[in-house]
Design a protein around this motif. Structure first.
Motif, mmCIF file in Angstrom:
data_model
loop_
_atom_site.group_PDB
_atom_site.id
_atom_site.type_symbol
_atom_site.label_atom_id
_atom_site.label_comp_id
_atom_site.label_asym_id
_atom_site.label_seq_id
_atom_site.Cartn_x
_atom_site.Cartn_y
_atom_site.Cartn_z
ATOM 1 N N LEU A 23 0.911 7.124 -6.584
ATOM 2 C CA LEU A 23 -0.192 8.073 -6.695
ATOM 3 C C LEU A 23 0.305 9.498 -6.528
ATOM 4 N N VAL A 24 1.191 9.723 -5.579
ATOM 5 C CA VAL A 24 1.752 11.061 -5.372
ATOM 6 C C VAL A 24 2.589 11.477 -6.585
ATOM 7 N N VAL A 25 3.364 10.542 -7.130
ATOM 8 C CA VAL A 25 4.146 10.847 -8.329
ATOM 9 C C VAL A 25 3.219 11.225 -9.484
ATOM 10 N N ALA A 26 2.120 10.490 -9.632
ATOM 11 C CA ALA A 26 1.169 10.787 -10.704
ATOM 12 C C ALA A 26 0.537 12.163 -10.520
ATOM 13 N N ILE A 27 0.194 12.508 -9.306
ATOM 14 C CA ILE A 27 -0.422 13.810 -9.044
ATOM 15 C C ILE A 27 0.562 14.938 -9.325
ATOM 16 N N ILE A 28 1.796 14.790 -8.860
ATOM 17 C CA ILE A 28 2.808 15.828 -9.081
ATOM 18 C C ILE A 28 3.119 15.958 -10.572
ATOM 19 N N LEU A 40 0.833 -1.205 0.000
ATOM 20 C CA LEU A 40 0.000 0.000 0.000
ATOM 21 C C LEU A 40 0.868 1.256 0.000
ATOM 22 N N ARG A 41 2.031 1.148 0.601
ATOM 23 C CA ARG A 41 2.963 2.278 0.615
ATOM 24 C C ARG A 41 3.425 2.613 -0.801
ATOM 25 N N TRP A 42 3.743 1.588 -1.609
ATOM 26 C CA TRP A 42 4.150 1.814 -2.987
ATOM 27 C C TRP A 42 3.016 2.423 -3.804
ATOM 28 N N THR A 43 1.787 1.994 -3.506
ATOM 29 C CA THR A 43 0.633 2.558 -4.198
ATOM 30 C C THR A 43 0.524 4.055 -3.940
ATOM 31 N N VAL A 44 0.691 4.440 -2.694
ATOM 32 C CA VAL A 44 0.610 5.857 -2.339
ATOM 33 C C VAL A 44 1.753 6.643 -2.985
ATOM 34 N N ILE A 45 2.939 6.048 -3.036
ATOM 35 C CA ILE A 45 4.082 6.725 -3.658
ATOM 36 C C ILE A 45 3.804 6.978 -5.139
#
Length: 53
Positions: A9-14, A2-7
């Motif tokens: 997701l943050v990369v995609a948003i940025i 789940l941590r990799w998923t959040v990482i």
């Protein structure tokens, strides 16, 4: 996982904010796949935990 998923997701948003559409779409796709894999593994662990108890 789940941590990799959040990482990702943050990369995609940025990347989306900065205008890198291809990178944002790729990172969002990877985040989506990792999230569904996490959900499947989570459900399997819940079911196996119930069976053992």
């Amino acid at each position: 996982m789940l941590r990799w998923t959040v990482i990702f997701l943050v990369v995609a948003i940025i990347a989306g904010i900065l205008g890198f559409g291809g990178i944002a779409a790729g990172a969002a796709g990877i985040a989506k796949i990792l999230f569904f894999v996490f959900l499947v593994l989570f459900v399997i662990s819940l079911i196996s935990g119930r069976i053992r108890s």
